[in-house]
Design a protein around this motif. Structure first.
Motif, short mmCIF file in Angstrom:
data_model
loop_
_atom_site.label_atom_id
_atom_site.label_comp_id
_atom_site.label_asym_id
_atom_site.label_seq_id
_atom_site.Cartn_x
_atom_site.Cartn_y
_atom_site.Cartn_z
N ASP A 294 -4.24 16.44 6.37
CA ASP A 294 -4.23 14.93 6.74
C ASP A 294 -3.89 14.06 5.68
OD1 ASP A 294 -6.38 16.44 7.81
OD2 ASP A 294 -7.66 16.13 6.18
N PHE A 295 -3.47 13.98 3.67
CA PHE A 295 -2.95 13.03 2.78
C PHE A 295 -1.87 12.36 3.56
CE2 PHE A 295 0.17 11.51 0.30
CZ PHE A 295 -0.62 10.63 -0.71
N TYR A 296 -0.53 13.70 4.61
CA TYR A 296 0.40 13.19 5.12
C TYR A 296 -0.02 12.47 6.52
CZ TYR A 296 5.18 13.37 7.13
OH TYR A 296 6.19 12.82 7.73
N ASP A 297 -0.68 12.41 7.08
CA ASP A 297 -1.02 11.49 8.21
C ASP A 297 -0.68 10.47 8.18
OD1 ASP A 297 -0.93 13.54 10.34
OD2 ASP A 297 -2.71 14.64 10.26
N THR A 298 -1.40 9.63 6.64
CA THR A 298 -2.08 8.45 6.44
C THR A 298 -1.48 7.64 5.74
OG1 THR A 298 -3.46 9.44 4.73
CG2 THR A 298 -5.00 8.69 6.55
N TYR A 299 -0.18 9.10 5.16
CA TYR A 299 0.79 8.55 4.62
C TYR A 299 2.14 8.11 5.60
CZ TYR A 299 5.73 9.32 1.87
OH TYR A 299 6.64 9.27 1.00
N ARG A 300 1.83 7.99 6.48
CA ARG A 300 3.27 8.22 7.21
C ARG A 300 2.73 6.67 7.69
NH1 ARG A 300 5.97 12.38 11.99
NH2 ARG A 300 7.47 11.23 13.06
N ALA A 301 1.52 6.88 8.36
CA ALA A 301 0.32 5.61 9.16
C ALA A 301 0.88 3.98 8.13
CB ALA A 301 -0.76 5.60 10.08
N TYR A 302 1.07 4.41 6.91
CA TYR A 302 1.27 3.12 5.76
C TYR A 302 2.27 2.91 5.72
CZ TYR A 302 1.53 1.09 1.13
OH TYR A 302 2.13 0.08 0.34
N PHE A 303 3.24 3.71 5.66
CA PHE A 303 5.08 3.75 5.62
C PHE A 303 5.14 2.76 7.16
CE2 PHE A 303 4.66 5.62 1.39
CZ PHE A 303 5.66 4.54 0.99
N GLU A 310 4.22 -5.17 9.61
CA GLU A 310 2.94 -5.71 10.03
C GLU A 310 2.54 -6.22 8.80
OE1 GLU A 310 1.45 -4.56 11.99
OE2 GLU A 310 2.29 -3.26 13.02
N ARG A 311 0.99 -6.77 9.42
CA ARG A 311 1.26 -8.08 8.05
C ARG A 311 0.85 -7.04 6.92
NH1 ARG A 311 -3.10 -12.33 10.99
NH2 ARG A 311 -3.35 -12.89 9.23
N LEU A 312 0.22 -8.07 5.64
CA LEU A 312 -0.10 -7.56 4.50
C LEU A 312 -1.57 -7.38 4.52
CD1 LEU A 312 -0.36 -7.30 1.47
CD2 LEU A 312 -0.80 -9.60 1.40
N GLU A 313 -2.49 -7.60 5.83
CA GLU A 313 -3.77 -7.42 5.31
C GLU A 313 -3.74 -5.43 5.91
OE1 GLU A 313 -2.71 -9.99 6.12
OE2 GLU A 313 -4.27 -10.74 5.11
N THR A 314 -3.03 -5.56 7.20
CA THR A 314 -2.88 -4.15 7.45
C THR A 314 -2.86 -2.65 6.81
OG1 THR A 314 -1.75 -5.35 9.65
CG2 THR A 314 -1.56 -2.77 9.92
N LEU A 315 -2.05 -3.53 6.36
CA LEU A 315 -0.44 -2.75 5.17
C LEU A 315 -2.36 -2.11 3.95
CD1 LEU A 315 2.43 -3.61 3.70
CD2 LEU A 315 2.04 -2.52 5.81
N LEU A 316 -2.79 -3.23 3.37
CA LEU A 316 -3.71 -2.82 2.49
C LEU A 316 -4.75 -1.97 3.34
CD1 LEU A 316 -4.43 -6.46 1.07
CD2 LEU A 316 -3.34 -4.75 0.12
#
Length: 457
Positions: A294-303, A310-316
């Motif tokens: 589960d963490f890897y899914d969100t980790y991959r989405a972040y990078f 993407e914009r800073l708001e999207t990264l945050l």
């Protein structure tokens, strides 16, 4: 191991109870296969073997197995995390042809070093040559199993891994019992070793079938040790932290005793601690099955958002989702593990008596069960720090564990038998608190860490 975790996670979607149960069972065996197989095999051998528990020859057998696991893990720890990083980088590039050469390049010198270390140590143990030869062979077989498990994480063939450990378990038990009847200590050790040799060769066969025979490549694997030296220190310090309290108890004048030559044991501490460690096998399975995936899914989405500019708001937003997923799953592991630990602590007298352990092990088992729960949590924190590329922080956390376990265990000796185990428990608690603070700081400073400290090109 996240790749295997994703494969197993599909079982959770199956209807009924059998799918999740199979997934968790596979995950537990993969996460703690050698540990489960050896612990169960030793218990069965103790019940069926003519070398009964408490006899000197059986104590020598147990001491040899304990030393084999301890020092093979400590030495492998220096190479394990660097090998994981190398393997991850090559697979990210799609270079599957680098897996077999890396395995050969790593295993050949390690086998030589391990053999020399084992021969040097066994020179201080007055055993006959066949018994020493079997001890050396077991040491190399266990070393090979650790190495093969590192590289088999890329194969994602969880069924073959589980088959290898179960086949080795049955050969270890059957061969150990038969060997003990035929040749005593050397025979039992030979039978037990045969099981681990079978496991190692089954894993090796799977590696060869998946990735082919090793060839030569221009990029040297050992260059990674210079570049990622904090990972080497992390692996060594963490595995030393796992074993240092046991080693100190082995050679303590009051808690340990000499079995033969340089072989020392502390049955009061060893038996209770190994039993306590078995209580966290479900949590290790849950980490492989849910937390890491589960963490890897969100980790991959972040990078991926960073790569897409993407914009800073999207990264945050992606970072907040990654943090929420992480903390939610850590709480999930705690919800699974806390009742198991509470059950173990509450019913400790019945467990200790039912397994015919010394009743004085009760103190150690209770501290050990609580410490093991804290241990598995700070292990998860360390792995997550490595995901986020906080290598120096992960190294610091591993050193905190090693140093605090050493210091607190030595302090616990002053309190006598009722305090045995409290040093390990206190060390795990301190390491978890430090790790959680490091992880919170990592998320707070993640943008700075990614854009200013890490090479993105």
């Amino acid at each position: 191991m996240a790749g295997i975790g994703f494969t197993l996670r599909r079982m959770l979607q199956q209807d009924g109870f059998s799918g999740p149960l199979k997934a968790l069972t596979y995950a537990m065996v993969i996460a703690a296969g050698p540990w489960i197989a050896s612990s169960t095999a030793l218990e069965v051998l103790g019940a069926l073997s003519p070398l009964h528990q408490g006899s000197q020859r059986y104590d020598i057998f147990l001491a040899i197995v304990s030393y084999v696991f301890a020092f093979s893990l400590i030495v492998i720890g220096f190479f394990q995390m660097v090998a994981n990083r190398y393997l991850a980088d090559r697979l990210f590039e799609g270079r599957w042809d680098f897996v077999s050469p890396a395995f050969a390049e790593l295993s050949a010198p390690i086998f030589v070093v391990q053999a020399l270390l084992a021969v040097a140590f066994l020179s201080f143990v007055p055993l006959d040559v066949p018994t020493k030869a079997m001890a050396l062979l077991l040491y190399l077989a266990i070393t090979g199993t650790w190495l093969a498990m590192i590289f088999l994480s890329a194969a994602k063939d969880y069924r073959w891994i589980v088959l290898a450990f179960f086949a080795g378990f049955f050969i270890s038990v059957g061969g150990g019992v038969y060997g003990a009847f035929r040749s005593g200590l050397s025979g039992q050790l030979a039978g037990f070793t045969a099981g681990y040799l079978l496991t190692f060769f089954l894993l090796l066969y799977r590696l060869k079938r998946e990735f082919g025979l090793p060839g030569l490549h221009p990029e040297a694997f050992w260059q990674y040790h210079k570049r990622f030296w904090p990972l080497a220190v992390t692996g060594l310090a963490y595995n030393l932290g796992i074993w240092i309290d046991k080693i100190l108890f082995w050679y303590n004048r009051d808690a340990g005793r000499q079995v033969l030559g340089a072989l020392h044991v502390s049955p009061l501490y060893d038996n209770a601690m190994f039993l306590a460690y078995l209580t966290i096998v479900p949590a290790l399975g849950m980490f492989l099955l849910r937390v890491e995936t589960d963490f890897y899914d969100t980790y991959r989405a972040y990078f991926a958002a960073i790569a897409a500019h993407e914009r800073l708001e999207t990264l945050l937003h992606a970072k907040r989702e990654m943090a929420r997923t992480l903390w939610r799953n850590l709480v999930l592991v705690l919800k699974v593990q806390a009742p198991i630990t509470a059950f173990a602590i509450f019913f400790a007298p019945e467990i200790v008596m039912g397994l015919h352990l010394n009743w004085l092990s009760l103190f150690v088992f209770r501290y050990g069960a609580l410490g093991a729960m804290l241990h598995v949590l700070h292990l998860m924190v360390l792995i997550l720090l490595l995901y986020l590329e906080y290598r120096m922080e992960a190294m610091f956390l591993a050193l905190v564990f090693f140093v605090s376990n050493t210091a607190f265990t030595l302090l616990a000796f002053a309190g006598g038998m009722p305090d045995y185990g409290i040093g390990y428990c206190a060390s795990c608690g301190l390491t978890l608190l430090v790790g959680l603070q490091l992880l919170a700081n990592a998320f707070r400073d993640l943008e700075y860490h990614v854009f200013m400290r890490l090479p993105l090109s």
